[in-house]
Design an enzyme around this catalytic site. Structure first.
Site, PDB file in Angstrom:
ATOM      1  N   ASN A  39      82.052 -15.814 150.239  1.00  0.00           N
ATOM      2  CA  ASN A  39      81.406 -16.270 151.481  1.00  0.00           C
ATOM      3  C   ASN A  39      79.887 -16.305 151.374  1.00  0.00           C
ATOM      4  O   ASN A  39      79.185 -16.402 152.370  1.00  0.00           O
ATOM      5  CB  ASN A  39      81.826 -15.389 152.656  1.00  0.00           C
ATOM      6  CG  ASN A  39      81.344 -13.955 152.500  1.00  0.00           C
ATOM      7  OD1 ASN A  39      80.765 -13.591 151.465  1.00  0.00           O
ATOM      8  ND2 ASN A  39      81.587 -13.134 153.502  1.00  0.00           N
ATOM      9  N   ASP A  40      79.340 -16.170 150.147  1.00  0.00           N
ATOM     10  CA  ASP A  40      77.926 -16.268 149.831  1.00  0.00           C
ATOM     11  C   ASP A  40      77.145 -14.982 150.117  1.00  0.00           C
ATOM     12  O   ASP A  40      75.928 -14.939 149.939  1.00  0.00           O
ATOM     13  CB  ASP A  40      77.253 -17.448 150.565  1.00  0.00           C
ATOM     14  CG  ASP A  40      76.010 -17.937 149.836  1.00  0.00           C
ATOM     15  OD1 ASP A  40      76.051 -18.046 148.591  1.00  0.00           O
ATOM     16  OD2 ASP A  40      74.991 -18.205 150.500  1.00  0.00           O
ATOM     17  N   ASN A  41      77.821 -13.923 150.542  1.00  0.00           N
ATOM     18  CA  ASN A  41      77.136 -12.642 150.721  1.00  0.00           C
ATOM     19  C   ASN A  41      76.738 -12.061 149.371  1.00  0.00           C
ATOM     20  O   ASN A  41      77.458 -12.209 148.377  1.00  0.00           O
ATOM     21  CB  ASN A  41      78.053 -11.639 151.430  1.00  0.00           C
ATOM     22  CG  ASN A  41      78.191 -11.927 152.906  1.00  0.00           C
ATOM     23  OD1 ASN A  41      77.592 -12.870 153.419  1.00  0.00           O
ATOM     24  ND2 ASN A  41      78.992 -11.120 153.584  1.00  0.00           N
ATOM     25  N   HIS A 132      47.100  -8.942 149.993  1.00  0.00           N
ATOM     26  CA  HIS A 132      46.202  -9.957 150.536  1.00  0.00           C
ATOM     27  C   HIS A 132      45.142  -9.340 151.446  1.00  0.00           C
ATOM     28  O   HIS A 132      44.000  -9.802 151.476  1.00  0.00           O
ATOM     29  CB  HIS A 132      47.012 -10.994 151.308  1.00  0.00           C
ATOM     30  CG  HIS A 132      46.183 -12.093 151.897  1.00  0.00           C
ATOM     31  ND1 HIS A 132      45.547 -13.044 151.129  1.00  0.00           N
ATOM     32  CD2 HIS A 132      45.878 -12.392 153.200  1.00  0.00           C
ATOM     33  CE1 HIS A 132      44.880 -13.879 151.919  1.00  0.00           C
ATOM     34  NE2 HIS A 132      45.077 -13.513 153.177  1.00  0.00           N
ATOM     35  N   ASP A 172      35.845 -17.323 151.026  1.00  0.00           N
ATOM     36  CA  ASP A 172      35.568 -17.135 152.446  1.00  0.00           C
ATOM     37  C   ASP A 172      35.067 -15.712 152.667  1.00  0.00           C
ATOM     38  O   ASP A 172      35.095 -14.881 151.749  1.00  0.00           O
ATOM     39  CB  ASP A 172      36.798 -17.419 153.321  1.00  0.00           C
ATOM     40  CG  ASP A 172      38.007 -16.568 152.960  1.00  0.00           C
ATOM     41  OD1 ASP A 172      37.818 -15.479 152.376  1.00  0.00           O
ATOM     42  OD2 ASP A 172      39.140 -16.984 153.255  1.00  0.00           O
ATOM     43  N   LYS A 195      34.157 -21.088 155.019  1.00  0.00           N
ATOM     44  CA  LYS A 195      35.419 -21.839 155.065  1.00  0.00           C
ATOM     45  C   LYS A 195      35.994 -21.825 156.463  1.00  0.00           C
ATOM     46  O   LYS A 195      35.940 -20.816 157.162  1.00  0.00           O
ATOM     47  CB  LYS A 195      36.431 -21.232 154.084  1.00  0.00           C
ATOM     48  CG  LYS A 195      37.772 -21.950 154.044  1.00  0.00           C
ATOM     49  CD  LYS A 195      38.773 -21.249 153.134  1.00  0.00           C
ATOM     50  CE  LYS A 195      39.389 -20.054 153.817  1.00  0.00           C
ATOM     51  NZ  LYS A 195      40.461 -19.431 153.001  1.00  0.00           N
ATOM     52  N   ARG A 197      39.738 -22.641 158.122  1.00  0.00           N
ATOM     53  CA  ARG A 197      41.127 -23.016 157.841  1.00  0.00           C
ATOM     54  C   ARG A 197      41.659 -23.905 158.953  1.00  0.00           C
ATOM     55  O   ARG A 197      41.627 -23.553 160.132  1.00  0.00           O
ATOM     56  CB  ARG A 197      42.004 -21.767 157.707  1.00  0.00           C
ATOM     57  CG  ARG A 197      43.463 -22.101 157.409  1.00  0.00           C
ATOM     58  CD  ARG A 197      44.243 -20.897 156.920  1.00  0.00           C
ATOM     59  NE  ARG A 197      43.851 -20.519 155.568  1.00  0.00           N
ATOM     60  CZ  ARG A 197      44.273 -21.125 154.470  1.00  0.00           C
ATOM     61  NH1 ARG A 197      45.108 -22.167 154.561  1.00  0.00           N
ATOM     62  NH2 ARG A 197      43.899 -20.708 153.293  1.00  0.00           N
TER      63      ARG A 197
END
Length: 314
Positions: A39-41, A132, A172, A195, A197
């Site tokens: 079932n793709d689990n 980040h 930036d 900069k 965005r």
């Protein structure tokens, strides 16, 4: 020398990196089977005895991101069910660190959500690299060791380039602190590009703050995704009369139109690390990939033995 009680497992996004880390620690990667039910689990089975072991699972959040996150979560849960003593999620590239604030109405701060899910799944601590935004560290309720590739990339430039005419550039103001650490490491001046965005994939450049005319430039970023910011920055710097342009980033995501943009950009060289696994079709002449496995291996060894990870950067 094999470390007693230490085991390293790899999910599908970071198998090569995990194998390199394991080899440097005198280990072989733990045997794990990641498959699917009809079932793709997802189905994850650990083929090792991990009872009372110190276990590290390596998995970057790369494309397909949701698939790889689920692999990691199910693997963490399987290890917890198998009575591992301590489980560390090693996430070289934590992509959802970009979702660190509510900058539009009715959106999720997904960086915090994923941090909560990792703990719920069984992670006792997290080892990652160059988030980040530094504040993402605070999203976690478990201990986090936050590595940086600044020293590795800086050493590459010190060994291969003439630094006497070089300037580090932040694309930036938000990246100024990161680029500042890089410029200090190399002992070179720094400039910043103003900069704006427009969207996730579009940026509008303004002007350069700092002296760059006639200089050799190294643009320093935490990641290169679609390369929109980088290419726009290159155009701004070329207009300012720079002599040459190089780029460096920890995470070479290189998604969407990035490869085509970088091949055509007026840029002399690009340096990334292998926190993101790059297939052959994403490699090109101007690109250099540095290996972060030695740093991750050293950090894992220190975590396992109770030594300071921060001492690696002193």
């Amino acid at each position: 020398m094999i470390k007693h009680g230490l085991q390293i497992f790899a999910c599908n996004a970071s198998r090569d990196l995990a194998c390199d880390i394991s080899q440097r620690l005198g280990l072989r990667p733990g045997q794990i089977d990641i498959s699917r039910f009809s079932n793709d689990n997802l189905r994850v089975q650990i083929h090792e005895n991990v009872r009372e072991r110190d276990v590290f699972v390596v998995q970057s959040f790369t494309e397909p991101v949701s698939e790889h996150i689920m692999e990691l979560l199910v693997t963490l849960d399987a290890l917890r069910s198998a009575s591992a003593q301590r489980i560390t999620a090693v996430i070289p590239y934590y992509s959802y660190a970009r979702s660190d604030k509510k900058d539009a109405p009715r959106i999720s701060i997904t960086g915090r959500l994923i941090a909560d899910l990792l703990q719920t799944a069984g992670a006792n601590r997290v080892l990652t690299m160059d988030l980040h935004a530094d504040q993402v560290h605070g999203f976690f309720s478990v201990p986090v060791d936050h590595l940086t590739a600044v020293s590795i990339i800086a050493e590459h430039f010190r060994s291969n380039y003439d630094l006497s005419n070089m300037v580090a550039v932040a694309t930036d103001a938000g990246g100024a602190k990161r680029t500042g650490r890089f410029s200090e490491r190399l002992g070179i001046p720094m400039a910043i590009i103003d900069k704006r965005r427009v969207s996730d994939t579009q940026v509008k450049q303004g002007y350069v703050v700092g002296e760059v005319a006639g200089r050799d430039i190294v643009i320093f970023e935490d990641e290169i995704a679609t390369a929109g910011t980088l290419v726009s920055s290159v155009d701004t710097l070329r207009a300012a009369g720079v002599r040459s342009i190089h780029a460096a980033a920890t995470h070479g995501v290189l998604c969407g139109p990035a490869i085509e943009r970088l091949r055509e950009a007026a840029i002399d060289s690009i340096v990334v690390t292998n926190t993101v696994s790059l297939p052959v079709e994403k490699r090109f002449d101007k690109l250099t990939v540095l290996n972060v496995a030695p740093l991750f291996a050293a950090a894992i060894e220190r975590i396992h033995s109770g030594q300071s990870v921060g001492a690696l950067f002193e």
